[in-house]
Scaffold this motif. Structure first.
Motif, PDB file in Angstrom:
ATOM      1  N   CYS A  70     -89.784 111.305 -28.354  1.00  0.00           N
ATOM      2  CA  CYS A  70     -89.240 111.247 -28.940  1.00  0.00           C
ATOM      3  C   CYS A  70     -88.908 111.147 -30.358  1.00  0.00           C
ATOM      4  O   CYS A  70     -88.704 109.991 -30.513  1.00  0.00           O
ATOM      5  N   SER A 122     -82.685 119.172 -31.883  1.00  0.00           N
ATOM      6  CA  SER A 122     -83.919 118.984 -31.114  1.00  0.00           C
ATOM      7  C   SER A 122     -84.680 118.531 -29.971  1.00  0.00           C
ATOM      8  O   SER A 122     -84.639 118.535 -29.208  1.00  0.00           O
ATOM      9  N   ASP A 123     -85.930 117.362 -29.126  1.00  0.00           N
ATOM     10  CA  ASP A 123     -86.385 117.236 -28.820  1.00  0.00           C
ATOM     11  C   ASP A 123     -85.610 115.796 -28.193  1.00  0.00           C
ATOM     12  O   ASP A 123     -86.103 115.346 -27.157  1.00  0.00           O
ATOM     13  N   THR A 124     -85.122 115.211 -29.402  1.00  0.00           N
ATOM     14  CA  THR A 124     -84.628 113.843 -28.791  1.00  0.00           C
ATOM     15  C   THR A 124     -83.154 114.068 -28.056  1.00  0.00           C
ATOM     16  O   THR A 124     -83.108 114.988 -27.215  1.00  0.00           O
ATOM     17  N   ARG A 125     -84.127 112.687 -27.157  1.00  0.00           N
ATOM     18  CA  ARG A 125     -83.274 112.260 -25.855  1.00  0.00           C
ATOM     19  C   ARG A 125     -81.975 111.651 -25.681  1.00  0.00           C
ATOM     20  O   ARG A 125     -83.033 109.967 -26.618  1.00  0.00           O
ATOM     21  N   THR A 135     -82.125 120.449 -24.847  1.00  0.00           N
ATOM     22  CA  THR A 135     -83.134 119.904 -26.171  1.00  0.00           C
ATOM     23  C   THR A 135     -81.930 120.991 -27.560  1.00  0.00           C
ATOM     24  O   THR A 135     -81.620 122.055 -26.649  1.00  0.00           O
TER      25      THR A 135
END
Length: 116
Positions: free
Chosen positions: A66, A90-93, A32
């Motif tokens: 996400c 951020s929380d992008t995967r 993250t």
């Protein structure tokens, strides 16, 4: 606008898989916050001056849980190559990304001789 002083223009291009972090639970897939992947690209021949470089995503595989956040660009462009940089935050995967690039610029004219 970039103007070229010669009628001799060179075009170089390429494609590559930047990463596939889903295979080994890499940082783009499991991490993250700010993350980036940088790949040094070398042109097949040197340009006479710094070329214009365009990069684009050709494949992206993102997590569906996400927001998709991505930035891709050419940095540190020189006559011989550049850095292809992919960023997310951020929380992008991001499981995997492939990209293509195109460089256009002036090249040496083999018919022109510099005597002095």
């Amino acid at each position: 606008m970039k103007r070229m002083s010669s009628y001799t223009v060179g075009v170089d291009q390429g494609s590559l898989e930047l990463f596939s972090d889903i295979k080994d639970d890499g940082d783009m897939w499991t991490g993250t916050g700010p993350r980036k992947v940088l790949r040094a690209i070398k042109f097949s021949e040197a340009f006479a001056a710094q070329p214009m470089v365009h990069v684009s995503l050709t494949m992206w595989d993102m997590g569906s849980d996400c927001n998709a956040r991505a930035d891709i660009r050419a940095e540190n462009v020189t006559e011989t190559g550049f850095d292809l940089v992919f960023r997310t935050w951020s929380d992008t995967r991001v499981a995997r990304v492939s990209a293509s690039w195109l460089a256009i610029g002036g090249v040496a004219d083999p018919e022109r001789w510099d005597i002095y």
